[in-house]
Design an enzyme around this catalytic site. Sequence first.
Site, PDB file in Angstrom:
ATOM      1  N   GLU A 211       0.885  -1.180   0.000  1.00 35.48           N
ATOM      2  CA  GLU A 211       0.000   0.000   0.000  1.00 35.48           C
ATOM      3  C   GLU A 211       0.913   1.217   0.000  1.00 35.48           C
ATOM      4  O   GLU A 211       1.405   1.626   1.052  1.00 35.48           O
ATOM      5  CB  GLU A 211      -0.896  -0.025   1.251  1.00 35.48           C
ATOM      6  CG  GLU A 211      -1.836  -1.218   1.331  1.00 35.48           C
ATOM      7  CD  GLU A 211      -3.041  -1.104   0.398  1.00 35.48           C
ATOM      8  OE1 GLU A 211      -3.355   0.022  -0.026  1.00 35.48           O
ATOM      9  OE2 GLU A 211      -3.651  -2.141   0.091  1.00 35.48           O
ATOM     10  N   CYS A 245      -2.297   9.713   2.480  1.00 37.46           N
ATOM     11  CA  CYS A 245      -1.801   9.149   1.220  1.00 37.46           C
ATOM     12  C   CYS A 245      -2.728   9.427   0.050  1.00 37.46           C
ATOM     13  O   CYS A 245      -2.277   9.511  -1.088  1.00 37.46           O
ATOM     14  CB  CYS A 245      -1.592   7.654   1.369  1.00 37.46           C
ATOM     15  SG  CYS A 245      -3.094   6.799   1.867  1.00 37.46           S
TER      16      CYS A 245
HETATM   17  P1  NAD Z   1       8.029   4.852   5.341  1.00 32.37           P
HETATM   18  O1  NAD Z   1       8.119   4.061   4.100  1.00 32.37           O
HETATM   19  O2  NAD Z   1       9.140   5.729   5.731  1.00 32.37           O
HETATM   20  O3  NAD Z   1       7.780   3.903   6.603  1.00 32.37           O
HETATM   21  C1  NAD Z   1       6.756   2.937   6.648  1.00 32.37           C
HETATM   22  C2  NAD Z   1       7.174   1.812   7.561  1.00 32.37           C
HETATM   23  O4  NAD Z   1       8.335   1.191   7.031  1.00 32.37           O
HETATM   24  C3  NAD Z   1       7.500   2.246   8.996  1.00 32.37           C
HETATM   25  O5  NAD Z   1       6.991   1.305   9.907  1.00 32.37           O
HETATM   26  C4  NAD Z   1       9.019   2.206   9.007  1.00 32.37           C
HETATM   27  O6  NAD Z   1       9.516   1.884  10.289  1.00 32.37           O
HETATM   28  C5  NAD Z   1       9.348   1.102   8.017  1.00 32.37           C
HETATM   29  N1  NAD Z   1      10.646   1.280   7.383  1.00 32.37           N
HETATM   30  C6  NAD Z   1      11.330   2.437   7.203  1.00 32.37           C
HETATM   31  N2  NAD Z   1      12.493   2.194   6.563  1.00 32.37           N
HETATM   32  C7  NAD Z   1      12.562   0.870   6.349  1.00 32.37           C
HETATM   33  C8  NAD Z   1      13.524   0.015   5.710  1.00 32.37           C
HETATM   34  N3  NAD Z   1      14.651   0.493   5.187  1.00 32.37           N
HETATM   35  N4  NAD Z   1      13.261  -1.288   5.640  1.00 32.37           N
HETATM   36  C9  NAD Z   1      12.107  -1.765   6.144  1.00 32.37           C
HETATM   37  N5  NAD Z   1      11.163  -1.023   6.756  1.00 32.37           N
HETATM   38  C10 NAD Z   1      11.394   0.288   6.854  1.00 32.37           C
HETATM   39  O7  NAD Z   1       6.673   5.654   5.180  1.00 32.37           O
HETATM   40  P2  NAD Z   1       6.128   6.776   6.109  1.00 32.37           P
HETATM   41  O8  NAD Z   1       6.972   7.987   5.938  1.00 32.37           O
HETATM   42  O9  NAD Z   1       5.901   6.228   7.477  1.00 32.37           O
HETATM   43  O10 NAD Z   1       4.687   7.032   5.447  1.00 32.37           O
HETATM   44  C11 NAD Z   1       4.492   7.924   4.407  1.00 32.37           C
HETATM   45  C12 NAD Z   1       4.263   7.223   3.096  1.00 32.37           C
HETATM   46  O11 NAD Z   1       3.298   6.206   3.242  1.00 32.37           O
HETATM   47  C13 NAD Z   1       3.725   8.143   2.035  1.00 32.37           C
HETATM   48  O12 NAD Z   1       4.374   7.882   0.820  1.00 32.37           O
HETATM   49  C14 NAD Z   1       2.258   7.773   1.937  1.00 32.37           C
HETATM   50  O13 NAD Z   1       1.663   8.030   0.698  1.00 32.37           O
HETATM   51  C15 NAD Z   1       2.331   6.303   2.216  1.00 32.37           C
HETATM   52  N6  NAD Z   1       1.051   5.840   2.719  1.00 32.37           N
HETATM   53  C16 NAD Z   1       0.316   4.991   1.950  1.00 32.37           C
HETATM   54  C17 NAD Z   1      -0.932   4.566   2.402  1.00 32.37           C
HETATM   55  C18 NAD Z   1      -1.793   3.647   1.596  1.00 32.37           C
HETATM   56  O14 NAD Z   1      -2.794   3.199   2.129  1.00 32.37           O
HETATM   57  N7  NAD Z   1      -1.466   3.337   0.358  1.00 32.37           N
HETATM   58  C19 NAD Z   1      -1.391   4.985   3.646  1.00 32.37           C
HETATM   59  C20 NAD Z   1      -0.594   5.836   4.392  1.00 32.37           C
HETATM   60  C21 NAD Z   1       0.627   6.252   3.927  1.00 32.37           C
END
Ligand code: NAD
Length: 457
Positions: A211, A245
């Site tokens: 997602e 998002c």
């Molecule tokens: P992110 O990708 O930085 O983090 C998401 C999760 O991944 C967190 O739990 C984080 O701890 C983990 N993570 C971070 N780095 C990692 C790595 N190197 N390896 C594995 N896991 C890792 O995202 P964010 O900044 O928390 O959220 C914002 C993004 O999420 C935006 O792009 C937004 O559009 C998207 N988003 C999508 C939806 C959807 O339903 N499609 C919903 C909410 C947010």
Amino acid sequence: MSYLPTLTKMRDYFSSGATRPIEFRKQQIRLLKDCLLEHEQAINEALYQDLHKSPEEVWVSETGLVLAECKLALKKLDQWTRPERVRTNLANIPSSSHIMPEPLGVVLIVAPWNYPLELLLGPLVGALAAGNCVVLKPSEFTPATAALMKKIIERVFDERYVWLIEGDGASVVPSLMGSFRFDHLFYTGSTAVGKIVYRMAAEQLTPVTLELGGKSPCVIESDANIEVAAKRIALAKWNNAGQTCIAPDYILVHQSVRERFIEALQRVIEMFYTNNPARCDHYGRIINTRQFDRLVSYLSSGNIVCGGQHDRDHCYISPTVLTDVSLDAPIMQEEIFGPLLPILSYQHFEEAKAIIDRHANPLSFYVYTESRQKEKKWLEQVPAGGACVNNSVFHFLNHRLPFGGRGNSGFGMYHGKHSFNTFSHFKSVLRTPSWIDPAIKYPPFKGKLGLLKKLIG
Ligand code: NAD
């Protein structure tokens, strides 16, 4: 830290069959529901601390949504888990055929910070309904909510069944996925990290739901109801200070209604958030200074029509509308994910479509028009995860609509029954009686070709 001992216990617990009985699943979902209700006040406080969310916003976009998923699963679980009988083909008669949903096993759910409760516990309900054991990884950027969820999870569930692990995603998730083969990864977050976890999942042949994010366009046609469009867009864009998002990322407004729309939007912003949103109870804050700095750097991308005020100490940026933005500026290259809204205008369909095509397959697409013909054309021409006509974001709230992206915005879908499906394997079963055993299907086959042609093909 080695996660393997607990993960191994979870695998054993799953293999014991303890999570399979429907009554057990319902009982666990009921416990989760009750515990969330009991902690409603604490959840509100944690989300205010992390994101300055108001209790009303928390209910509508976090707690209420998870509770609705719980209620739906409790009501529908008997129906969802029932094997589905399907017709049997001629060659297999007199067999019978059915499809039986079965749990996947031990699954991992990784969530972002913007809706930290709903995006972690919403999928959890689907995973429990489907009979799985679940490892939960919340975002490290909402520490108050993550700590509270840990408390709730530990209070409600046996650690062998649901286990929540806090910590830095870049170290926790690779340690988890490197040492253990999960039966599914459900990941919500950025496209960049989505690619990293997808690679890790591929190493273990773990199926994934991704997602992700992206730039969700919002088109306003010349015949749109401008007053209504302004209100619906403002609500969708500035809820959670734009950190949604599926918030409209940028506006493509028909040249003929551009001025009217901008004026209406300015009026609505003041109506919703007063003339000083910094003092408004229900206006959110940017998650941290890193995101704040990124967003402030976008302010010079165009002409600020309204807003633009910011305060780094409080991670505050007011609702901001920008015009005269270049398509090559960073704000039009990256997902904004904040309270800045660029407004571009267009004369012809093709012109607007070409701008949208620069970021193909957005998570959501919005079009405001009173014409069914225009609506049809836009919906057919813009591939997207989901869409609304004369609305924005609210498709997320209908559990009957599968929610998910396509291409760059991810793949797989969930909500309601679709979550149950995501966390289930649908096993095809053919049952054949042994009281009859026609010789036709056995060798020698000589002379049977005519009959075989009638039976198959
Ligand atoms: P992110 O990708 O930085 O983090 C998401 C999760 O991944 C967190 O739990 C984080 O701890 C983990 N993570 C971070 N780095 C990692 C790595 N190197 N390896 C594995 N896991 C890792 O995202 P964010 O900044 O928390 O959220 C914002 C993004 O999420 C935006 O792009 C937004 O559009 C998207 N988003 C999508 C939806 C959807 O339903 N499609 C919903 C909410 C947010």
